[in-house]
Design a protein around this motif. Structure first.
Motif, PDB file in Angstrom:
ATOM      1  N   ARG A 413      -9.194  -1.550  -0.779  1.00 35.25           N
ATOM      2  CA  ARG A 413      -7.749  -1.476  -0.595  1.00 35.25           C
ATOM      3  C   ARG A 413      -7.017  -2.539  -1.414  1.00 35.25           C
ATOM      4  O   ARG A 413      -7.469  -3.660  -1.580  1.00 35.25           O
ATOM      5  N   ARG A 414      -5.895  -2.115  -1.958  1.00 37.40           N
ATOM      6  CA  ARG A 414      -4.964  -2.986  -2.686  1.00 37.40           C
ATOM      7  C   ARG A 414      -5.620  -3.659  -3.891  1.00 37.40           C
ATOM      8  O   ARG A 414      -5.346  -4.820  -4.197  1.00 37.40           O
ATOM      9  N   SER A 437      -7.384   2.887  -0.263  1.00 37.18           N
ATOM     10  CA  SER A 437      -5.942   2.888  -0.019  1.00 37.18           C
ATOM     11  C   SER A 437      -5.214   1.862  -0.867  1.00 37.18           C
ATOM     12  O   SER A 437      -5.697   0.745  -1.093  1.00 37.18           O
ATOM     13  N   ASP A 438      -4.050   2.272  -1.369  1.00 40.70           N
ATOM     14  CA  ASP A 438      -3.101   1.385  -2.057  1.00 40.70           C
ATOM     15  C   ASP A 438      -3.713   0.703  -3.272  1.00 40.70           C
ATOM     16  O   ASP A 438      -3.342  -0.425  -3.615  1.00 40.70           O
ATOM     17  N   GLY A 460      -1.959   6.254  -0.561  1.00 40.02           N
ATOM     18  CA  GLY A 460      -1.120   5.329  -1.303  1.00 40.02           C
ATOM     19  C   GLY A 460      -1.656   4.855  -2.635  1.00 40.02           C
ATOM     20  O   GLY A 460      -1.194   3.827  -3.155  1.00 40.02           O
ATOM     21  N   ASN A 461      -2.605   5.568  -3.229  1.00 39.47           N
ATOM     22  CA  ASN A 461      -3.179   5.146  -4.509  1.00 39.47           C
ATOM     23  C   ASN A 461      -2.317   5.623  -5.677  1.00 39.47           C
ATOM     24  O   ASN A 461      -1.637   6.650  -5.596  1.00 39.47           O
ATOM     25  N   ASN A 480      -0.487   9.635  -2.324  1.00 41.09           N
ATOM     26  CA  ASN A 480      -1.170   9.265  -3.563  1.00 41.09           C
ATOM     27  C   ASN A 480      -0.438   9.842  -4.777  1.00 41.09           C
ATOM     28  O   ASN A 480       0.197  10.899  -4.694  1.00 41.09           O
TER      29      ASN A 480
END
Length: 519
Positions: A413-414, A437-438, A460-461, A480
């Protein structure tokens, strides 16, 4: 987009302040880039003449303060020196706040150039023990650049009884004091659980692996510390080793250790092998090693799964330019093959390694590994060394997340994958249910996101300028923006050159075209 790295590896090496041996205490220096200092802005190094590895470049606004935590042996008046530079033509006044009380406003007049550093000296009252000193700008121009503060509280100091000092020229039988330092291997054998080893700067040349053995542990509430001496860079150099899988640099088999601020280079295999439990590896650099820079795996062949490394945190660390002779195995960070649960990589940077940036490979012989969390990290340029050379048939991914159809539910993530030689993020036959995610993938050679199987969850990618269309199998919703021939609306935030640095608290700060952002 052309990639430029904003800081050198030495800029990572921030430690805590050591206590001097008995004597009249010299002024104690507190660097702006060293935790627990706080910089409401960024730690930069683009104006020469600063001390340590950088300076605080505060945001141009009121409230964008710099804060230092300093110590005094007894209550009383101390001399405070604030080193700063102001390259504008007008002052940048700031309130001086000590332990929550505003004492005065300092003018911080122009110094003529951002490379012209000067020191403002004054006296302040301090309490015994810990004190906070905050510089709070009073105008929207913000602070001048702040290099460090020095505090002279007078008196004498004594080193803690459980502290040892080592230096490149130290002796095995030396006392281990600051004035009579010992060797690293001797200090490891002598340090008490929960004690501290300070490594002075310089190059330590070793032909044999330096080992922290299983059972040589710290305490659950008080880790044993192996720290760089503040403001200095110790380099463990293993260039005397031949390339061989037995020739690690630093092998950490013990548990509850905290290792901070060291460079490990040119080992015959891994720079650091992390095989113990509940350790913290912070602000380290692993470079030019002949296998993965930092690998998590069991220490002894055949060790059962309950002995595989678990609960470790690798934070604010960098691994780069690791390359084996075949060009197929040397990753930046490699929690693979025999890894227990609960290991985390946070605020890490893996770049220009000959194989992958992050390698979470599994194989049938050893079965699944524990789920790994990678968060707020960066992988770029993997598959090509910093000098532009390539070798062998390395995989060249940013984040390689599995192997041989074994399902492991990693958390990714992130993170950012930028211009790696194959995929940015790839499942690599991990058929588990990963949380992805992200994350942001930009300009990776083949695909930014490559997930041909499994049931991973994607939220959220963002994918920009992919070499070809992303492949996604799993639970992906409209949050996404994957790449299918053109960029989505979010890609406008990722134009321009990429730069990165670490904030004073260790967070990874990434900018595109000078714009500061998170993934």
């Amino acid at each position: 987009m052309r990639l430029t790295s904003a800081i050198a590896c030495a800029g990572l090496l921030a430690g805590t302040l050591a206590v001097a041996p008995p004597a009249h205490a010299a002024p104690t220096r507190y660097e702006a880039e060293t935790a627990p200092a706080v910089c409401e802005g960024s730690i930069d190094n683009d104006h020469t003449g600063y001390s340590g590895s950088g300076f605080c470049n505060g945001d141009n606004s009121t409230g964008a303060y710099a804060q230092f935590t300093v110590n005094a042996g007894a209550a009383g008046t101390a001399t405070l020196g604030i080193r700063h530079a102001n390259g504008t033509t007008s002052g940048r006044p700031a309130g001086l706040i000590v332990n929550g009380t505003t004492l005065q406003t300092l003018p911080f007049a122009a110094t003529g150039a951002w490379t012209s550093w000067t020191t403002t000296t004054l006296t302040v009252p301090l309490n015994a023990g810990s004190n906070t000193i905050r510089l709070d700008p009073t105008t929207s121009n913000g602070l001048p650049n702040i290099d460090y503060v020095e505090v002279d509280a007078g008196g004498t100091t004594q080193p803690p009884a459980d502290t040892l000092y080592v230096a490149p020229g130290g002796g095995d039988g030396a006392a281990g004091t600051e004035s009579d330092p010992t060797t690293l291997t001797s200090a490891i054998s002598r340090v008490a659980p929960g004690g501290t080893i300070y490594m002075r700067g310089g190059t330590y040349r070793h032909a044999q692996t330096v080992t922290i053995a299983p059972g040589d542990d710290g305490l659950p509430g008080d880790r044993t510390e192996l720290f760089a001496y503040p403001g200095e860079t110790p380099v463990l150099n293993f260039s005397a080793q031949s390339e061989d899988s037995a020739n690690r640099g630093l092998a950490v088999g013990g548990s509850y250790w905290h290792i901070r601020g060291i460079v490990v280079e040119r080992a015959g295999d891994n720079g650091i092998l992390l095989a113990g439990h509940n350790n913290v590896i912070e602000r380290t650099v692993t470079r030019f090693n002949r296998d993965s820079g930092l690998q998590l795996s069991r220490l002894v062949a055949g060790a059962p799964a309950d002995q595989w490394p678990s609960g470790n945190l690798v934070v604010s660390s960098v691994s780069h330019d690791n390359a084996d002779s075949d060009g197929e195995d040397a990753d930046g960070f490699a929690p693979k093959l025999t890894v227990g649960p609960g290991n985390v990589f946070r605020y890490t940077v893996s770049h220009n390694n000959i194989d992958d940036g992050y390698d979470l490979y599994t194989k049938d012989d050893t079965g699944p590994i524990g789920a790994v969390t990678i968060e707020d990290s960066l992988a770029y340029g993997n598959g090509t060394l910093s000098d532009g050379s390539q070798a062998g048939d390395g995989d060249r991914n940013g984040y390689k997340l599995g192997g041989e159809d074994i399902g492991v539910n990693h958390v990714v993530r992130r993170n950012i994958a930028y211009e790696n030689g194959k995929h940015g993020f790839t499942y690599n036959r991990n058929l588990g249910r990963m949380t992805v995610s992200d994350n942001v993938g930009i300009g990776n050679e083949e695909r930014n996101f490559n997930f041909d199987g499994g049931s991973s969850v994607f939220r959220g990618n963002t994918s920009c300028d992919s070499g070809s269309n992303d492949r996604i199998i799993g639970d992906a919703d409209g949050s996404n923006q994957f790449w299918s021939g053109s960029n989505g609306s979010r890609c406008s935030a990722y134009g321009g050159s990429l730069s990165w640095s670490f904030a004073s608290d260790g967070r990874l700060v990434v900018t595109f075209g000078g714009r500061r952002l998170t993934p």
